[in-house]
Design an enzyme around this catalytic site. Sequence first.
Site, short mmCIF file in Angstrom:
data_model
loop_
_atom_site.label_atom_id
_atom_site.label_comp_id
_atom_site.label_asym_id
_atom_site.label_seq_id
_atom_site.Cartn_x
_atom_site.Cartn_y
_atom_site.Cartn_z
N SER A 1 0.75 -1.32 -0.06
CA SER A 1 0.04 -0.16 -0.04
C SER A 1 0.82 1.37 0.04
CB SER A 1 -0.94 0.15 1.13
OG SER A 1 -1.41 1.38 1.53
N TYR B 1 -2.68 5.45 -3.86
CA TYR B 1 -3.43 6.38 -3.48
C TYR B 1 -3.05 7.69 -4.13
CZ TYR B 1 -5.80 3.69 0.17
OH TYR B 1 -6.72 2.92 0.88
N THR C 1 -6.13 2.80 -6.63
CA THR C 1 -7.25 2.63 -5.77
C THR C 1 -8.23 4.10 -5.96
OG1 THR C 1 -6.14 1.30 -3.97
CG2 THR C 1 -8.19 2.33 -3.48
N LYS D 1 -8.38 -0.37 -8.91
CA LYS D 1 -8.85 -1.12 -7.49
C LYS D 1 -9.95 -0.34 -7.04
CE LYS D 1 -7.56 -3.14 -3.07
NZ LYS D 1 -8.31 -2.24 -1.97
N HIS E 1 -13.47 -2.60 -1.09
CA HIS E 1 -12.34 -2.38 0.22
C HIS E 1 -12.77 -3.31 1.50
CE1 HIS E 1 -9.62 1.48 0.14
NE2 HIS E 1 -9.44 0.79 1.49
N SER F 1 -12.71 -8.93 -1.01
CA SER F 1 -13.83 -8.41 -0.10
C SER F 1 -14.61 -9.83 0.44
CB SER F 1 -14.80 -7.38 -0.72
OG SER F 1 -14.07 -6.35 -1.19
N ARG G 1 -12.44 -15.80 2.77
CA ARG G 1 -11.98 -16.44 4.04
C ARG G 1 -11.61 -18.10 3.70
NH1 ARG G 1 -11.82 -12.07 4.40
NH2 ARG G 1 -12.64 -10.56 5.59
N GLY H 1 -7.41 -9.23 2.23
CA GLY H 1 -6.34 -8.51 3.22
C GLY H 1 -6.50 -9.14 4.58
C1 LIG Z 1 -6.12 -3.05 7.85
C2 LIG Z 1 -6.38 -2.61 6.38
C3 LIG Z 1 -6.10 -1.71 5.67
C4 LIG Z 1 -6.18 -1.46 4.31
N1 LIG Z 1 -5.68 -0.61 3.75
C5 LIG Z 1 -5.73 -0.24 2.18
C6 LIG Z 1 -4.95 0.55 1.48
O1 LIG Z 1 -4.19 1.35 2.04
N2 LIG Z 1 -5.12 0.78 0.26
C7 LIG Z 1 -6.08 0.13 -0.62
O2 LIG Z 1 -6.16 0.08 -1.58
N3 LIG Z 1 -6.74 -0.97 0.32
C8 LIG Z 1 -6.66 -1.14 1.70
N4 LIG Z 1 -7.42 -1.79 2.33
C9 LIG Z 1 -8.61 -2.84 1.42
C10 LIG Z 1 -7.86 -3.94 1.08
O3 LIG Z 1 -6.89 -3.85 0.13
C11 LIG Z 1 -8.91 -5.13 0.63
O4 LIG Z 1 -9.61 -4.52 -0.44
C12 LIG Z 1 -10.01 -5.66 1.73
O5 LIG Z 1 -9.07 -5.75 2.77
C13 LIG Z 1 -10.52 -6.92 1.17
O6 LIG Z 1 -11.39 -7.39 1.95
P1 LIG Z 1 -11.23 -8.50 3.03
O7 LIG Z 1 -10.35 -7.63 4.02
O8 LIG Z 1 -12.40 -8.91 3.68
O9 LIG Z 1 -10.35 -9.47 2.29
C14 LIG Z 1 -7.37 -2.12 3.56
C15 LIG Z 1 -7.89 -3.37 4.40
C16 LIG Z 1 -7.45 -3.53 5.52
C17 LIG Z 1 -8.16 -4.59 6.27
#
Ligand SMILES: Cc1cc2nc3c(=O)[nH]c(=O)nc-3n(C[C@H](O)[C@H](O)[C@H](O)COP(=O)(O)O)c2cc1C
Length: 400
Positions: free
Chosen positions: A111, A134, A160, A258, A282, A314, A317, A336
């Site tokens: 990120s 970003y 994103t 994204k 997200h 998204s 799991r 994530g």
């Molecule tokens: C702790 C955390 C921080 C995140 N930070 C970013 C980020 O900096 N940039 C971004 O594009 N998405 C960010 N996301 C979204 C993730 O890239 C991703 O889209 C999301 O976690 C997917 O869903 P899931 O956690 O249910 O698998 C973040 C998600 C989490 C959980």
Amino acid sequence: MQLLSLRDAASIGDLAAIARRRMPGFAFDYLDGAAGDDRGMRRNEEALAAVLFRTRHLVGGRAQTAVEFLGRSYNLPTGVSPMGMANMLWPGMDLVLARLAQKVGIPYVLSTAATTSIERIAEAAPDVAWFQLYVSRDPAINEGLLKRAWAAGIRVLAVTVDVPVPQKRNRNHRHRFDLPFRPHPRFLLDLLAHPRWAVETLRAGMPNFENFVPYAGLARGGSITEVGRFLQAQGKRDLLWEDVERIRGLWPGHLLIKGVMDAEDASRFLRIGADGLWVSNHGGRQLESAPASIDVLREVRAAVGPHAPIVFDSGVRTGESIVKVRALGADLAMSGRAFAYGAAAGGAAGAQKAYDLLELETRYTLLQIGCPDINNVSVSILREGADETRLLHLDPVAVH
Ligand SMILES: Cc1cc2nc3c(=O)[nH]c(=O)nc-3n(C[C@H](O)[C@H](O)[C@H](O)COP(=O)(O)O)c2cc1C
């Protein structure tokens, strides 16, 4: 209540339960929480769970999980989605996940808001690191970050587009874990109740937004709060199509968008030169009443036709979900939180456990449904596949 060990963890949910015990509440809620009161996040998981398989027997064969994406082979169609501030979740998490990804052969996406530099990640994961941007208001910052990513050997960029405003997440707010950060007395109690996290964080050094430190121009680099304030002020809230076209012009590698949650937007992103789409809400972290990403994936695939590269995340799991996401049209089913729960539950061993669970479940699913090769997975392996016309009600549009 039984206290699970890493060894006995049977699911990503078990890893989340272990992580919850080990992490201060503010950090766990930042990871585990979502927009509003989390309904959008739950909708993602429930919509995936509601997709059912058609099962065929007496097929034989060995499970095959490797896939090609943008000219590279990955051992499982998953990967680590970008997560800002991950080293605040557990010390060293960015590197733990990047090393895991390199070892097992899946993408790791760094990120812009990461707490480890582009250069360190690219060194740890030279074959599988991608970068997530970003977009900043200052074009020099965007150019600087992209030049650094390219020079470090990164060839896949995800821009994103789904953060037009700082999100409102109620669980963060209750801890006062917002920017500007104003610690609450409860914050100290939270740390005292999780001494291992506190000691290991102190030992690793206070995390910072490493990639932004050079641009913030603060004395001695600035604290995470100061650099965070700068990063937040730089966030280009009025991002427009022409901004994405400009980024396209700056990046010689593969470009993914994204946060795509609309079939018309999806087609337009491809028309302006994106190489692929990343369908994602997200993880429910931006809009509580967003539709489940899996429901939008079907529409996007129908709109852009069979060939456009699509990444999804998204709510993934389980290995069953990975197979369902492939069936509904994405090339990769990233996550994530699944990987972060693992790393927070047990460092490198916990991250490996998260991967092992997903890999085993994917293989079992392929054999159980009678479609051993992941590359043969299509909508016909779903119960609803009998009615494929339902998925194709949108006319495919010409992409190029
Ligand atoms: C702790 C955390 C921080 C995140 N930070 C970013 C980020 O900096 N940039 C971004 O594009 N998405 C960010 N996301 C979204 C993730 O890239 C991703 O889209 C999301 O976690 C997917 O869903 P899931 O956690 O249910 O698998 C973040 C998600 C989490 C959980």
